[in-house]
Design a protein around this motif. Structure first.
Motif, PDB file in Angstrom:
ATOM      1  N   ARG A 113       0.746  -1.274   0.475  1.00 42.82           N
ATOM      2  CA  ARG A 113       0.141  -0.429  -0.240  1.00 42.82           C
ATOM      3  C   ARG A 113       0.471   1.229   0.303  1.00 42.82           C
ATOM      4  N   TYR A 114       2.032   1.510   0.846  1.00 45.69           N
ATOM      5  CA  TYR A 114       2.686   2.758   1.006  1.00 45.69           C
ATOM      6  C   TYR A 114       3.380   2.485  -0.236  1.00 45.69           C
ATOM      7  N   VAL A 120      -8.490   3.944  -2.986  1.00 50.71           N
ATOM      8  CA  VAL A 120      -7.357   3.067  -2.235  1.00 50.71           C
ATOM      9  C   VAL A 120      -7.258   2.770  -4.128  1.00 50.71           C
ATOM     10  N   ARG A 140      -4.112   5.212  -5.170  1.00 53.08           N
ATOM     11  CA  ARG A 140      -2.985   4.830  -4.783  1.00 53.08           C
ATOM     12  C   ARG A 140      -2.243   4.172  -5.400  1.00 53.08           C
ATOM     13  N   ARG A 141      -2.863   3.287  -4.828  1.00 51.47           N
ATOM     14  CA  ARG A 141      -2.045   1.530  -5.974  1.00 51.47           C
ATOM     15  C   ARG A 141      -1.373   1.424  -7.366  1.00 51.47           C
ATOM     16  N   MET A 164     -12.430   4.405   3.199  1.00 52.44           N
ATOM     17  CA  MET A 164     -11.739   3.843   2.821  1.00 52.44           C
ATOM     18  C   MET A 164     -10.637   4.260   2.765  1.00 52.44           C
ATOM     19  N   ARG A 221      -9.203   7.324   3.371  1.00 55.62           N
ATOM     20  CA  ARG A 221      -8.675   8.106   4.074  1.00 55.62           C
ATOM     21  C   ARG A 221      -7.272   8.238   3.733  1.00 55.62           C
ATOM     22  N   GLY A 222      -6.225   9.682   3.695  1.00 54.26           N
ATOM     23  CA  GLY A 222      -5.034   9.263   3.762  1.00 54.26           C
ATOM     24  C   GLY A 222      -4.444   9.314   2.067  1.00 54.26           C
ATOM     25  N   LEU A 223      -5.636   9.136   1.432  1.00 55.09           N
ATOM     26  CA  LEU A 223      -5.141   9.712   0.028  1.00 55.09           C
ATOM     27  C   LEU A 223      -5.171  10.758  -0.151  1.00 55.09           C
ATOM     28  N   GLN A 267      -3.043  13.229   0.693  1.00 53.14           N
ATOM     29  CA  GLN A 267      -2.214  14.536   1.241  1.00 53.14           C
ATOM     30  C   GLN A 267      -1.368  15.141   1.346  1.00 53.14           C
ATOM     31  N   ALA A 303      -0.611  10.250   5.243  1.00 53.92           N
ATOM     32  CA  ALA A 303      -0.619   8.622   4.978  1.00 53.92           C
ATOM     33  C   ALA A 303      -1.232   8.136   5.935  1.00 53.92           C
ATOM     34  N   LEU A 304      -2.617   6.944   5.278  1.00 57.21           N
ATOM     35  CA  LEU A 304      -2.803   6.340   6.356  1.00 57.21           C
ATOM     36  C   LEU A 304      -3.293   4.700   5.690  1.00 57.21           C
ATOM     37  N   ALA A 305      -2.761   3.557   6.330  1.00 58.94           N
ATOM     38  CA  ALA A 305      -2.796   2.152   6.394  1.00 58.94           C
ATOM     39  C   ALA A 305      -4.077   1.740   6.948  1.00 58.94           C
ATOM     40  N   ALA A 306      -5.027   1.209   6.938  1.00 58.77           N
ATOM     41  CA  ALA A 306      -5.879   1.049   7.211  1.00 58.77           C
ATOM     42  C   ALA A 306      -7.386  -0.163   7.520  1.00 58.77           C
TER      43      ALA A 306
HETATM   44  C1  PPY Z   1      -5.243   1.526   2.294  1.00 60.72           C
HETATM   45  O1  PPY Z   1      -5.241   2.033   3.383  1.00 60.72           O
HETATM   46  O2  PPY Z   1      -5.541   0.796   1.857  1.00 60.72           O
HETATM   47  C2  PPY Z   1      -4.882   3.142   1.175  1.00 60.72           C
HETATM   48  O3  PPY Z   1      -4.157   2.842   0.286  1.00 60.72           O
HETATM   49  C3  PPY Z   1      -4.645   4.581   1.788  1.00 60.72           C
HETATM   50  C4  PPY Z   1      -3.228   4.632   1.996  1.00 60.72           C
HETATM   51  C5  PPY Z   1      -2.910   6.656   2.024  1.00 60.72           C
HETATM   52  C6  PPY Z   1      -1.941   6.535   1.908  1.00 60.72           C
HETATM   53  C7  PPY Z   1      -0.788   6.177   2.073  1.00 60.72           C
HETATM   54  C8  PPY Z   1      -0.667   4.746   2.023  1.00 60.72           C
HETATM   55  C9  PPY Z   1      -2.533   4.002   1.980  1.00 60.72           C
END
Ligand code: PPY
Length: 544
Positions: free
Chosen positions: A61-62, A212, A215-216, A239, A241-243, A245, A396-399
């Motif tokens: 993800r990151y 997501v 970002r992928r 889902m 969230r964090g994109l 940023q 940035a948030l992976a969750a």
């Molecule tokens: C996820 O949580 O699956 C993501 O892709 C969101 C995300 C956003 C920023 C950095 C890593 C993941």
């Protein structure tokens, strides 16, 4: 000629892998030996396979690339199933490399240790939760199979499965090629882009929703440029969230329906056209909406297809679509800026007093911390820690915002630290920490120093919100802070706002070991978002 093991490792590297996460076992020992001796990719071993899967998922993800989990046959591979299922649901390209019996053993007539039902039960299980599979039992076809499977992982952004019989490790094979990505059919792409531009052009209040896949496929910056050029505001899903940023000028916040900022909810629900880019149409993203989509004015790009109104363009990668939309709008006159609702205002300025902690205090303290020291990348578990993250600046948030499985946070944070070399912040509740928190004991060996905030209310508090009458949601107090030193880290229990602020400041200054801050929260005290989210999910269920 390389051996199959070295060809596989080099192939993984050529497809973007930068490290492996794994746990050895006898069926995969010969492969681990080659991993160690060749050092083609560094390998991080953890303690239990679920963590291996979560760490590989978060690394993927990151880095917007593949993550690799290496496990042994049966007893190892079955342990990683839940993490891979979550990666599938949330579209994260985890490559599972699983050891397996060799040809002679398979034919021996004996049941083999670690075997469940038939010798191929493992393959059958993984076929269900991966988008492509290869069993490397033929040296002639193996390099091509590996290449096909790795291309599938990258093209579809989904997990794949590679089974490596242990007697194949040292067999000589040709190198693994990198197959060219398959692009969209140019005429279909042009027609699709033209249709979308026309649809957006007819709208007066369009909105872009990102999730997501944006970002992928590494297209966050391109989407931000498109939004600027079209003058269209962007929101993320829960889902997602964090994109974006990096693009605060176009991002208005996170859409949470009835649980979220009313201005953002109105923006989305009153839109007369929606461009849903890489959006998973799931209940946690949309069940909280009272309004159903009007498909005549909606575009959805996901899983290599694009739905425009009531028709679908198959085989059209989202990155090609966004590039085509950028081409078509290049040089357009700047649109009239729309009057937009204010950004979500995240809480700041914690009063460092002796009051007991509420989840919002943690968000406030972290926003203050980021103001002083810069934002940190985050990994969060499911539970009120994730709802509290909605009150933290959009970093940035992976969750697991859709799959919502517990135990992701700590190993995901370890994966982020290993894969990016940055220091992450991990948010986790006590219930999830009981599942995988122990993995922190691996940080010392690799010099990783995440800051971990355990939201400890001695409860499965999110479940209590769903079903308040059940006493089984009461857990005991494990005193995680006291366990931290024996895991090689630093632990501190905090119960007041003053103690929290001080512990965070000290944690930032402490490098080289993990810092665990155990934030004691009274039972029943939750974030505002959690309570509204759960009641929204319940009423959506009742509406069905
Ligand atoms: C996820 O949580 O699956 C993501 O892709 C969101 C995300 C956003 C920023 C950095 C890593 C993941």
């Amino acid at each position: 000629m390389p051996t199959l093991a070295t060809a596989l490792l080099q192939g993984l590297k050529d497809h973007g892998a930068r490290e492996l996460f794994g746990i050895p076992g006898d069926f995969v020992l010969p492969f681990f030996k080659i991993v160690e001796e060749t050092a083609i990719l560094p390998c991080f071993t953890l303690s239990h396979e679920p963590a291996v899967g979560f760490a590989a998922d978060a690394a993927a993800r990151y880095r917007s690339g593949i993550g690799v989990a290496v496990v042994t046959y049966g007893a190892g591979a079955f342990n990683v199933v839940n993490a891979v299922a979550g990666a599938y649901a949330e579209r994260s390209p985890v490559v599972v490399v699983a050891g397996a019996p060799g040809a002679r053993e398979r034919a021996s007539g004996l049941l083999l240790h670690h075997q469940a039902r038939s010798v191929d039960t493992q393959f059958a299980v993984f076929r269900e939760i991966t988008c492509d599979q290869a069993v490397l039992d033929d040296p002639v076809t193996a390099p091509g199979e590996i290449a096909r499977v790795l291309r599938s992982a990258r093209e579809r952004s989904l997990p794949v499965y590679i089974e490596l019989p242990r007697d194949m490790v040292d067999v000589e094979v040709a190198p693994v090629p990198v197959l060219p990505p398959r692009a969209a059919e140019p005429d279909a792409l042009a027609e699709c882009a033209a249709e979308i531009v026309a649809l957006l052009g007819r709208a007066t209040s369009p909105v872009i929703v990102v999730d997501v896949e944006v970002r992928r496929y590494g297209i966050e910056a391109a989407v931000a440029t498109l939004a600027r050029r079209l003058g269209i505001p962007v929101v993320t899903t829960f889902m997602g969230r964090g994109l974006l940023q990096q693009a605060p000028d176009v991002l208005r916040g996170t859409y949470l329906g009835s649980a979220g900022d009313p201005a953002v909810t109105r923006l989305v629900e009153d839109a007369d056209a929606l461009l849903l880019l890489g959006v998973i149409l799931c209940d946690t993203n949309f069940a909280l909406s009272e309004k159903r989509f009007d498909w005549r004015h909606t575009v959805l790009a996901i899983d290599r297809s694009v739905r425009v109104g009531h028709h679908v363009y198959p085989d059209l990668p989202i990155e090609d679509l966004v590039a085509a939309l950028l081409d078509r709008t290049e040089g357009d006159a700047a649109p009239k800026p729309r009057t937009l609702p204010p950004f979500e205002a995240y809480p700041r300025g914690l009063v460092a007093d002796d009051r007991p902690l509420a989840p919002t205090d943690i968000a406030t303290a972290l926003n203050d911390l980021f103001d002083r020291h810069g934002p940190m990348p985050m990994a969060s578990d499911i539970g009120d820690c994730l709802f509290t993250a909605m009150e933290i600046d959009n970093t940035a948030l992976a969750a697991p915002g859709y799959y919502a499985g517990m135990g992701f946070g700590v190993p995901a944070g370890i994966g982020v630290a290993a894969a990016t070399g940055t220091r992450p912040l991990i948010l986790v509740g006590d219930g999830a920490f009981q599942m995988t928190g122990w993995e922190l004991g691996n940080c010392r060996r690799y010099g990783l120093d995440p800051i971990v905030i355990v939201f400890n209310n001695a409860s499965w508090e999110m479940l209590r919100v769903f079903q308040p009458e059940s006493k089984f949601n009461d857990l005991s107090d494990w005193n995680f802070a006291a366990a931290a030193p024996s895991l090689g880290g630093h632990g501190e229990r905090v119960s007041t706002r003053k103690e929290l602020a001080a512990a965070l400041e000290q944690a930032v200054a402490r490098r080289g070991v993990f810092s665990l801050i155990e934030a004691m929260i009274p039972r029943g005290v939750t974030s505002r978002t959690l309570a509204r989210f759960v009641s929204g999910l319940k009423s959506a269920r009742d509406r069905q």
